[in-house]
Design a protein around this motif. Sequence first.
Motif, short mmCIF file in Angstrom:
data_model
loop_
_atom_site.label_atom_id
_atom_site.label_comp_id
_atom_site.label_asym_id
_atom_site.label_seq_id
_atom_site.Cartn_x
_atom_site.Cartn_y
_atom_site.Cartn_z
N GLN A 1 91.90 -3.14 79.51
CA GLN A 1 90.97 -2.32 78.89
C GLN A 1 90.12 -1.48 80.05
O GLN A 1 89.83 -1.99 81.12
CB GLN A 1 89.70 -3.05 78.32
N VAL A 2 90.21 -0.20 79.98
CA VAL A 2 89.63 0.57 80.73
C VAL A 2 88.47 1.42 80.24
O VAL A 2 88.64 2.12 79.14
CB VAL A 2 90.80 1.80 81.31
N LYS A 3 87.22 1.39 80.70
CA LYS A 3 85.85 2.03 80.48
C LYS A 3 85.92 3.52 80.97
O LYS A 3 85.71 3.22 82.32
CB LYS A 3 84.89 1.17 80.24
N PHE A 4 85.69 4.24 80.32
CA PHE A 4 85.58 5.62 80.71
C PHE A 4 83.97 6.14 80.33
O PHE A 4 83.60 5.95 79.41
CB PHE A 4 86.31 6.87 80.29
N ASN A 5 83.36 6.34 81.48
CA ASN A 5 82.00 6.73 81.50
C ASN A 5 81.74 8.03 82.17
O ASN A 5 81.82 8.19 83.39
CB ASN A 5 80.94 5.66 82.12
N LEU A 6 81.58 9.03 81.48
CA LEU A 6 81.53 10.53 82.13
C LEU A 6 80.20 11.04 81.87
O LEU A 6 79.65 10.98 80.59
CB LEU A 6 82.75 11.18 81.64
N GLY A 7 79.46 12.07 82.74
CA GLY A 7 78.47 12.82 82.51
C GLY A 7 78.46 14.02 83.12
O GLY A 7 79.54 14.38 83.85
N LYS A 8 77.64 14.75 83.19
CA LYS A 8 77.34 16.09 83.73
C LYS A 8 75.82 16.22 84.39
O LYS A 8 75.02 15.89 83.75
CB LYS A 8 77.78 17.13 82.89
N LEU A 9 75.87 17.10 85.40
CA LEU A 9 74.38 17.74 85.86
C LEU A 9 73.73 18.31 84.86
O LEU A 9 74.51 19.26 84.01
CB LEU A 9 74.65 18.52 87.16
N ASP A 10 72.39 18.14 84.91
CA ASP A 10 71.68 18.87 83.80
C ASP A 10 70.40 19.04 84.59
O ASP A 10 70.21 18.60 85.80
CB ASP A 10 71.15 18.09 82.72
N THR A 11 69.52 19.91 84.23
CA THR A 11 68.16 20.08 85.12
C THR A 11 67.42 18.99 85.07
O THR A 11 66.47 18.68 85.86
CB THR A 11 67.40 21.50 84.30
N SER A 12 67.48 18.15 84.09
CA SER A 12 66.72 16.71 84.33
C SER A 12 67.50 15.70 84.88
O SER A 12 66.98 14.55 85.24
CB SER A 12 66.44 16.12 82.79
N GLY A 13 68.60 16.10 85.60
CA GLY A 13 69.48 14.88 86.26
C GLY A 13 70.81 14.90 85.81
O GLY A 13 71.59 15.89 85.40
N VAL A 14 71.54 13.95 85.59
CA VAL A 14 72.59 13.73 85.26
C VAL A 14 72.61 13.12 83.71
O VAL A 14 71.75 12.01 83.31
CB VAL A 14 73.28 12.41 85.87
N VAL A 15 73.11 13.62 82.61
CA VAL A 15 73.24 13.34 81.16
C VAL A 15 74.75 13.07 80.80
O VAL A 15 75.78 13.45 81.61
CB VAL A 15 72.61 14.81 80.53
#
Length: 133
Positions: free
Chosen positions: A3-17
């Motif tokens: 099992q592989v868990k993918f957890n992805l985000g991006k930068l936003d003016t409030s930080g990482v979302v």
Amino acid sequence: MTQVKFNLGKLDTSGVVDLANDPISITPTNRFTDADKKIIVNESIETNLDTHGTTTVNLPPTGTGWAYTLHVGANGSRHEFAVTFDVPDATNTLNFADLVTVDPTTLTPTTTGNPLADIDQSDIDWALAAIRN
């Protein structure tokens, strides 16, 4: 299966979302044979991240001569990218961020964390030149 868990985000003016609801695909780089001698073709698994930017996928561990390529984002999205990686045989859930990234052509690790393993011919040429002078 691992099992592989993918957890992805991006930068936003409030930080990482969270990278919520984005499509991802996972494709073997080549066909392979599983433990039951079934030939698995290199067709993509396609899914979407959930509202928290995560998903967990069951993947057979990689073997000699093949790896997986993760493609994130819709074609043309600003954060679209692809990365090739190995999956070890594990009984516990692994985080994608902890897996080894490999070169898509050679399937060798792009970083090993071991300076001696990262030596290339230019390092050898430099050392020989230093010894000779």
